[in-house]
Design a protein around this motif. Structure first.
Motif, short mmCIF file in Angstrom:
data_model
loop_
_atom_site.label_atom_id
_atom_site.label_comp_id
_atom_site.label_asym_id
_atom_site.label_seq_id
_atom_site.Cartn_x
_atom_site.Cartn_y
_atom_site.Cartn_z
N LEU A 198 0.85 -1.18 0.00
CA LEU A 198 0.00 0.00 0.00
C LEU A 198 0.89 1.23 0.00
N LEU A 199 0.42 2.28 -0.65
CA LEU A 199 1.14 3.55 -0.65
C LEU A 199 0.15 4.66 -0.35
N GLN A 200 0.47 5.49 0.62
CA GLN A 200 -0.39 6.64 0.92
C GLN A 200 0.33 7.93 0.51
N TYR A 201 -0.35 8.71 -0.31
CA TYR A 201 0.17 10.02 -0.69
C TYR A 201 -0.27 11.02 0.38
N ARG A 202 0.70 11.45 1.19
CA ARG A 202 0.41 12.35 2.32
C ARG A 202 1.13 13.67 2.08
N ASP A 203 0.37 14.65 1.65
CA ASP A 203 0.93 15.95 1.31
C ASP A 203 -0.02 16.99 1.90
N LYS A 204 0.49 17.80 2.82
CA LYS A 204 -0.37 18.71 3.55
C LYS A 204 -0.46 20.09 2.88
N SER A 205 0.10 20.23 1.69
CA SER A 205 0.08 21.53 1.03
C SER A 205 -1.30 21.81 0.42
N THR A 206 -1.47 23.07 -0.02
CA THR A 206 -2.74 23.42 -0.67
C THR A 206 -2.56 23.63 -2.17
N ASP A 207 -1.45 23.16 -2.69
CA ASP A 207 -1.17 23.32 -4.12
C ASP A 207 -1.89 22.21 -4.89
N ALA A 208 -3.14 22.51 -5.27
CA ALA A 208 -4.01 21.47 -5.83
C ALA A 208 -3.46 20.89 -7.13
N SER A 209 -2.86 21.73 -7.97
CA SER A 209 -2.41 21.20 -9.27
C SER A 209 -1.20 20.29 -9.08
N ARG A 210 -0.28 20.67 -8.14
CA ARG A 210 0.86 19.78 -7.90
C ARG A 210 0.39 18.47 -7.26
N ARG A 211 -0.55 18.59 -6.34
CA ARG A 211 -1.08 17.38 -5.69
C ARG A 211 -1.68 16.43 -6.73
N LEU A 212 -2.44 16.99 -7.66
CA LEU A 212 -3.06 16.15 -8.69
C LEU A 212 -1.99 15.49 -9.56
N ARG A 213 -1.02 16.29 -9.96
CA ARG A 213 0.06 15.77 -10.82
C ARG A 213 0.84 14.66 -10.11
N GLU A 214 1.21 14.90 -8.88
CA GLU A 214 1.99 13.89 -8.15
C GLU A 214 1.16 12.63 -7.89
N ALA A 215 -0.09 12.84 -7.52
CA ALA A 215 -0.94 11.67 -7.23
C ALA A 215 -1.16 10.83 -8.50
N GLU A 216 -1.29 11.49 -9.64
CA GLU A 216 -1.44 10.74 -10.90
C GLU A 216 -0.19 9.92 -11.20
N ALA A 217 0.96 10.53 -10.95
CA ALA A 217 2.22 9.80 -11.19
C ALA A 217 2.35 8.62 -10.23
N LEU A 218 1.93 8.81 -8.99
CA LEU A 218 1.99 7.71 -8.02
C LEU A 218 1.00 6.60 -8.40
N ARG A 219 -0.15 6.99 -8.92
CA ARG A 219 -1.12 5.97 -9.35
C ARG A 219 -0.52 5.09 -10.45
N GLU A 220 0.19 5.75 -11.36
CA GLU A 220 0.81 4.99 -12.46
C GLU A 220 1.86 4.01 -11.90
N LEU A 221 2.66 4.50 -10.96
CA LEU A 221 3.68 3.63 -10.35
C LEU A 221 3.03 2.45 -9.61
N CYS A 222 2.00 2.76 -8.84
CA CYS A 222 1.33 1.69 -8.08
C CYS A 222 0.72 0.66 -9.02
N GLU A 223 0.13 1.11 -10.12
CA GLU A 223 -0.45 0.17 -11.09
C GLU A 223 0.64 -0.76 -11.62
N ARG A 224 1.81 -0.17 -11.89
CA ARG A 224 2.92 -0.95 -12.45
C ARG A 224 3.37 -2.05 -11.49
#
Ligand SMILES: Cc1ncc(COP(=O)(O)OP(=O)(O)O)c(N)n1
Ligand SMILES: Cc1nc(C(=O)O)sc1CCOP(=O)(O)O
Ligand SMILES: [Mg+2]
Length: 210
Positions: free
Chosen positions: A34-60
Protein backbone atom coordinates in the motif's frame (compact mmCIF):
# COMPACT_ATOMS: atom_id res chain seq x y z
CA UNK A 1 -7.46 -8.16 -2.05
CA UNK A 2 -5.54 -9.16 1.07
CA UNK A 3 -4.34 -6.16 3.07
CA UNK A 4 -1.08 -7.30 4.61
CA UNK A 5 2.52 -6.12 4.48
CA UNK A 6 4.38 -2.85 4.24
CA UNK A 7 2.29 0.33 3.97
CA UNK A 8 4.55 3.15 2.77
CA UNK A 9 3.49 6.75 3.41
CA UNK A 10 5.03 9.70 1.60
CA UNK A 11 6.32 12.82 3.31
CA UNK A 12 6.74 16.11 1.47
CA UNK A 13 9.87 17.16 3.35
CA UNK A 14 11.71 13.83 3.10
CA UNK A 15 10.77 13.42 -0.55
CA UNK A 16 11.31 16.92 -1.91
CA UNK A 17 13.85 17.92 -4.55
CA UNK A 18 12.77 15.31 -7.08
CA UNK A 19 12.96 12.36 -4.71
CA UNK A 20 9.23 11.53 -4.59
CA UNK A 21 9.00 9.26 -7.61
CA UNK A 22 12.38 7.46 -7.42
CA UNK A 23 12.03 6.84 -3.69
CA UNK A 24 8.46 5.59 -4.00
CA UNK A 25 9.43 3.38 -6.93
CA UNK A 26 12.17 1.91 -4.74
CA UNK A 27 9.69 1.24 -1.92
CA UNK A 28 7.37 -0.53 -4.36
CA UNK A 29 10.24 -2.55 -5.83
CA UNK A 30 11.08 -3.58 -2.27
CA UNK A 31 7.56 -4.93 -1.82
CA UNK A 32 5.36 -2.17 -0.33
CA UNK A 33 1.75 -3.25 -0.87
CA UNK A 34 0.00 0.00 0.00
CA UNK A 35 1.14 3.55 -0.65
CA UNK A 36 -0.39 6.64 0.92
CA UNK A 37 0.17 10.02 -0.69
CA UNK A 38 0.41 12.35 2.32
CA UNK A 39 0.93 15.95 1.31
CA UNK A 40 -0.37 18.71 3.55
CA UNK A 41 0.08 21.53 1.03
CA UNK A 42 -2.74 23.42 -0.67
CA UNK A 43 -1.17 23.32 -4.12
CA UNK A 44 -4.01 21.47 -5.83
CA UNK A 45 -2.41 21.20 -9.27
CA UNK A 46 0.86 19.78 -7.90
CA UNK A 47 -1.08 17.38 -5.69
CA UNK A 48 -3.06 16.15 -8.69
CA UNK A 49 0.06 15.77 -10.82
CA UNK A 50 1.99 13.89 -8.15
CA UNK A 51 -0.94 11.67 -7.23
CA UNK A 52 -1.44 10.74 -10.90
CA UNK A 53 2.22 9.80 -11.19
CA UNK A 54 1.99 7.71 -8.02
CA UNK A 55 -1.12 5.97 -9.35
CA UNK A 56 0.81 4.99 -12.46
CA UNK A 57 3.68 3.63 -10.35
CA UNK A 58 1.33 1.69 -8.08
CA UNK A 59 -0.45 0.17 -11.09
CA UNK A 60 2.92 -0.95 -12.45
CA UNK A 61 3.78 -2.73 -9.21
CA UNK A 62 0.30 -4.03 -8.39
CA UNK A 63 0.14 -1.91 -5.26
CA UNK A 64 -2.78 0.09 -3.89
CA UNK A 65 -2.68 3.90 -3.74
CA UNK A 66 -4.52 5.87 -1.08
CA UNK A 67 -4.78 9.64 -0.71
CA UNK A 68 -4.45 11.12 2.75
CA UNK A 69 -7.25 13.42 3.95
CA UNK A 70 -8.82 14.09 0.53
CA UNK A 71 -11.72 11.89 -0.58
CA UNK A 72 -12.48 14.20 -3.52
CA UNK A 73 -9.00 13.74 -5.00
CA UNK A 74 -9.26 10.00 -4.37
CA UNK A 75 -12.58 9.93 -6.26
CA UNK A 76 -11.11 11.90 -9.13
CA UNK A 77 -8.29 9.37 -9.48
CA UNK A 78 -10.32 6.26 -8.69
CA UNK A 79 -8.10 5.27 -5.76
CA UNK A 80 -8.49 4.78 -2.00
CA UNK A 81 -8.44 7.24 0.87
CA UNK A 82 -7.22 7.44 4.47
CA UNK A 83 -9.20 9.70 6.81
CA UNK A 84 -8.43 10.84 10.34
CA UNK A 85 -10.97 11.81 12.96
CA UNK A 86 -11.32 15.35 11.62
CA UNK A 87 -11.05 14.58 7.90
CA UNK A 88 -14.68 13.79 7.13
CA UNK A 89 -16.97 10.81 7.32
CA UNK A 90 -15.75 7.32 6.44
CA UNK A 91 -19.31 6.38 5.46
CA UNK A 92 -19.48 9.31 3.04
CA UNK A 93 -16.08 8.36 1.57
CA UNK A 94 -17.23 4.77 1.15
CA UNK A 95 -20.39 5.98 -0.63
CA UNK A 96 -18.32 8.27 -2.87
CA UNK A 97 -15.59 5.75 -3.74
CA UNK A 98 -17.63 2.58 -3.99
CA UNK A 99 -17.44 -0.90 -2.50
CA UNK A 100 -14.11 -1.88 -4.02
CA UNK A 101 -12.07 1.10 -2.80
CA UNK A 102 -9.72 0.83 0.14
CA UNK A 103 -10.98 3.27 2.76
CA UNK A 104 -8.95 3.50 5.97
CA UNK A 105 -9.54 5.30 9.23
CA UNK A 106 -7.40 6.57 12.10
CA UNK A 107 -8.51 5.10 15.43
CA UNK A 108 -5.66 6.34 17.69
CA UNK A 109 -5.72 4.05 20.76
CA UNK A 110 -9.47 3.45 20.80
CA UNK A 111 -11.38 0.25 20.14
CA UNK A 112 -14.57 2.30 20.18
CA UNK A 113 -13.32 4.47 17.31
CA UNK A 114 -12.38 1.24 15.52
CA UNK A 115 -15.89 -0.15 16.09
CA UNK A 116 -17.34 3.00 14.57
CA UNK A 117 -14.93 2.88 11.61
CA UNK A 118 -15.90 -0.72 10.89
CA UNK A 119 -19.60 0.17 11.10
CA UNK A 120 -19.00 2.97 8.56
CA UNK A 121 -17.40 0.55 6.13
CA UNK A 122 -13.67 1.00 6.74
CA UNK A 123 -11.39 -1.47 4.94
CA UNK A 124 -8.86 -1.28 7.77
CA UNK A 125 -8.46 0.31 11.17
CA UNK A 126 -5.24 2.20 12.01
CA UNK A 127 -3.85 2.45 15.54
CA UNK A 128 -0.93 4.52 16.83
CA UNK A 129 1.36 6.06 17.57
CA UNK A 130 3.20 3.07 19.06
CA UNK A 131 6.69 4.58 19.38
CA UNK A 132 8.39 7.97 19.20
CA UNK A 133 7.66 9.41 15.80
CA UNK A 134 9.98 11.85 14.05
CA UNK A 135 7.23 12.70 11.60
CA UNK A 136 4.38 13.27 14.06
CA UNK A 137 5.78 13.45 17.59
CA UNK A 138 2.54 14.83 19.03
CA UNK A 139 0.25 12.05 17.83
CA UNK A 140 -1.63 10.36 20.70
CA UNK A 141 0.20 7.28 21.94
CA UNK A 142 -1.02 3.68 21.92
CA UNK A 143 0.24 0.54 23.66
CA UNK A 144 1.14 -2.64 21.81
CA UNK A 145 -1.44 -4.59 23.87
CA UNK A 146 -4.11 -2.67 21.97
CA UNK A 147 -3.23 -4.63 18.84
CA UNK A 148 -4.03 -7.94 20.55
CA UNK A 149 -7.32 -6.55 21.84
CA UNK A 150 -8.18 -5.30 18.35
CA UNK A 151 -7.30 -8.69 16.81
CA UNK A 152 -9.66 -10.37 19.26
CA UNK A 153 -12.47 -7.90 18.69
CA UNK A 154 -12.12 -7.40 14.91
CA UNK A 155 -10.48 -10.57 13.61
CA UNK A 156 -11.83 -9.97 10.11
CA UNK A 157 -10.68 -6.35 9.77
CA UNK A 158 -7.03 -5.64 8.87
CA UNK A 159 -5.21 -3.67 11.56
CA UNK A 160 -2.56 -1.05 10.73
CA UNK A 161 0.17 -0.04 13.18
CA UNK A 162 1.71 3.42 12.72
CA UNK A 163 4.05 5.79 14.52
CA UNK A 164 7.79 5.34 14.95
CA UNK A 165 7.78 1.92 13.32
CA UNK A 166 11.30 0.64 12.56
CA UNK A 167 12.85 -2.63 11.45
CA UNK A 168 13.65 -3.31 15.11
CA UNK A 169 10.19 -2.82 16.58
CA UNK A 170 8.02 -4.00 13.67
CA UNK A 171 8.32 -7.74 14.51
CA UNK A 172 6.58 -7.20 17.85
CA UNK A 173 3.78 -5.22 16.22
CA UNK A 174 3.24 -7.99 13.68
CA UNK A 175 3.37 -10.70 16.36
CA UNK A 176 0.72 -8.83 18.35
CA UNK A 177 -1.66 -8.54 15.43
CA UNK A 178 -0.68 -5.82 12.97
CA UNK A 179 -1.49 -6.84 9.38
CA UNK A 180 0.05 -3.71 7.92
CA UNK A 181 2.89 -1.62 9.24
CA UNK A 182 2.75 2.00 8.13
CA UNK A 183 6.14 3.67 7.87
CA UNK A 184 7.46 7.08 6.87
CA UNK A 185 10.79 7.99 8.46
CA UNK A 186 12.38 4.56 8.84
CA UNK A 187 11.68 3.94 5.16
CA UNK A 188 12.16 7.25 3.39
CA UNK A 189 14.81 9.07 5.45
CA UNK A 190 17.47 7.56 3.23
CA UNK A 191 20.36 8.77 1.13
CA UNK A 192 19.54 6.80 -1.99
CA UNK A 193 16.67 4.91 -3.65
CA UNK A 194 18.73 1.72 -3.27
CA UNK A 195 18.66 2.18 0.50
CA UNK A 196 14.87 2.64 0.42
CA UNK A 197 14.47 -0.53 -1.63
CA UNK A 198 16.64 -2.50 0.78
CA UNK A 199 14.63 -1.26 3.77
CA UNK A 200 11.31 -1.95 2.06
CA UNK A 201 12.46 -5.49 1.28
CA UNK A 202 13.49 -6.02 4.89
CA UNK A 203 10.12 -4.74 6.19
CA UNK A 204 8.27 -6.91 3.67
CA UNK A 205 10.23 -10.01 4.62
CA UNK A 206 8.95 -9.68 8.19
CA UNK A 207 5.58 -10.83 6.87
CA UNK A 208 6.86 -13.86 4.99
CA UNK A 209 7.42 -16.23 7.89
CA UNK A 210 3.97 -15.78 9.45
C1 LIG B 1 -2.29 4.46 8.02
C2 LIG B 1 -2.46 5.77 8.70
N1 LIG B 1 -2.81 5.79 9.99
C3 LIG B 1 -2.98 6.97 10.62
C4 LIG B 1 -2.78 8.14 9.93
C5 LIG B 1 -2.99 9.47 10.61
O1 LIG B 1 -4.12 10.13 10.06
P1 LIG B 1 -4.57 11.52 10.72
O2 LIG B 1 -4.86 11.29 12.15
O3 LIG B 1 -5.64 12.09 9.89
O4 LIG B 1 -3.28 12.42 10.62
P2 LIG B 1 -2.58 12.96 9.28
O5 LIG B 1 -1.85 11.85 8.63
O6 LIG B 1 -3.63 13.52 8.36
O7 LIG B 1 -1.64 14.02 9.77
C6 LIG B 1 -2.42 8.07 8.59
N2 LIG B 1 -2.21 9.16 7.85
N3 LIG B 1 -2.27 6.88 7.99
C1 LIG C 1 0.98 10.28 10.08
C2 LIG C 1 1.05 9.64 11.40
N1 LIG C 1 -0.07 9.32 12.11
C3 LIG C 1 0.22 8.77 13.29
C4 LIG C 1 -0.79 8.36 14.27
O1 LIG C 1 -0.42 7.85 15.34
O2 LIG C 1 -1.97 8.50 13.95
S1 LIG C 1 1.88 8.62 13.56
C5 LIG C 1 2.21 9.30 12.05
C6 LIG C 1 3.60 9.49 11.53
C7 LIG C 1 4.22 8.19 11.09
O3 LIG C 1 5.49 8.47 10.62
P1 LIG C 1 6.81 7.76 11.18
O4 LIG C 1 6.83 6.39 10.61
O5 LIG C 1 7.92 8.62 10.63
O6 LIG C 1 6.73 7.80 12.67
MG1 LIG D 1 -5.65 13.31 8.34
Amino acid sequence: MKLRGLYAITDSQLLDGGRLLPYVEAALKGGARLLQYRDKSTDASRRLREAEALRELCERFGATLLINDDAELAARLGVGVHLGQTDGSLAAARALLGRQAVVGGTCHASLELAQQAVAEGASYVAFGRFFNSQTKPGAPSASVELLEQARERFPQVPRVAIGGVTLDNAPELIARGADLIAVIHALFAADTPAQVEQRARAFSQLFETR
